[in-house]
Design a protein around this motif. Structure first.
Motif, PDB file in Angstrom:
ATOM      1  N   SER A  36       0.858  -1.183   0.000  1.00  0.00           N
ATOM      2  CA  SER A  36       0.000   0.000   0.000  1.00  0.00           C
ATOM      3  C   SER A  36       0.896   1.234   0.000  1.00  0.00           C
ATOM      4  N   ARG A  37       0.351   2.307  -0.490  1.00  0.00           N
ATOM      5  CA  ARG A  37       1.124   3.531  -0.609  1.00  0.00           C
ATOM      6  C   ARG A  37       1.140   4.259   0.732  1.00  0.00           C
ATOM      7  N   TRP A  43       6.146   2.790  -0.811  1.00  0.00           N
ATOM      8  CA  TRP A  43       5.204   1.692  -0.678  1.00  0.00           C
ATOM      9  C   TRP A  43       5.644   0.800   0.479  1.00  0.00           C
ATOM     10  N   ARG A  45       4.598  -2.897   2.826  1.00  0.00           N
ATOM     11  CA  ARG A  45       3.858  -4.147   2.757  1.00  0.00           C
ATOM     12  C   ARG A  45       2.562  -4.027   3.554  1.00  0.00           C
ATOM     13  N   ALA A  46       1.458  -4.449   2.957  1.00  0.00           N
ATOM     14  CA  ALA A  46       0.148  -4.440   3.627  1.00  0.00           C
ATOM     15  C   ALA A  46      -0.168  -5.853   4.102  1.00  0.00           C
ATOM     16  N   GLY A  82      -5.266  -4.236   5.674  1.00  0.00           N
ATOM     17  CA  GLY A  82      -4.580  -2.983   5.378  1.00  0.00           C
ATOM     18  C   GLY A  82      -4.812  -2.012   6.512  1.00  0.00           C
ATOM     19  N   SER A  83      -5.448  -0.897   6.242  1.00  0.00           N
ATOM     20  CA  SER A  83      -5.698   0.103   7.289  1.00  0.00           C
ATOM     21  C   SER A  83      -7.135   0.059   7.816  1.00  0.00           C
TER      22      SER A  83
END
Length: 151
Positions: A36-37, A43, A45-46, A82-83
């Motif tokens: 993910s950015r 970038w 790692r997610a 992810g987030s």
């Protein structure tokens, strides 16, 4: 089934009855899902992650008796992708089944029956997952395994 045959089976593959873990118990499963950015041109790692924590439910009476039942526990769960994150709780039956399966997984790791993770320098390194387990407030154990089929 004859006694000799049963004894031979028990010697080859002993039966293990795994009950609920000592409490409090905490586990976190993480698996890389890509990148993910983080900022312009950066970038990271997610991961997707599932965490569970089981402890005794707070009691109005105070002390915990030695005959406490699993139904007197509370299990909190957290799922993140992810987030994005969501929290919840599990009922005692599902929680007990989960912990029994996890204890079985730890036993398989002790016996060396899990898929080994890919070398960190190879392309397969993104297809690994990790499980961190902490039982009864003791030392944390971490298992890293290869994810079959690439995730």
């Amino acid at each position: 089934i004859s006694r000799t045959f049963r004894d031979a089976l028990d010697a080859a593959c002993p039966v293990r009855a795994l009950g609920p873990p000592p409490l409090p118990a905490r586990v976190c499963y993480r698996e890389a899902i890509g990148a993910s950015r983080a900022s312009y041109g950066v970038w990271v790692r997610a991961h997707k992650a599932v965490s569970l924590e089981t402890s005794w439910r707070a009691s109005k009476r105070g002390g915990r008796s030695s005959s406490a039942k699993w139904e007197q526990t509370v299990t909190r769960s957290s799922v993140s992708y992810g987030s994005i994150r969501d929290d919840g709780t599990l009922n005692a039956t599902i929680s007990c089944g989960f912990w029994k399966a996890l204890l079985r997984l730890l036993r398989e790791a002790e016996l060396g029956r899990l898929l080994e993770p890919a070398d960190s320098t190879s392309r397969g390194a993104a297809n690994t997952s990790s499980i961190s387990v902490c039982l009864a407030g003791g030392q944390e154990h971490r298992l890293e395994t290869a994810t079959p089929g690439g995730g």
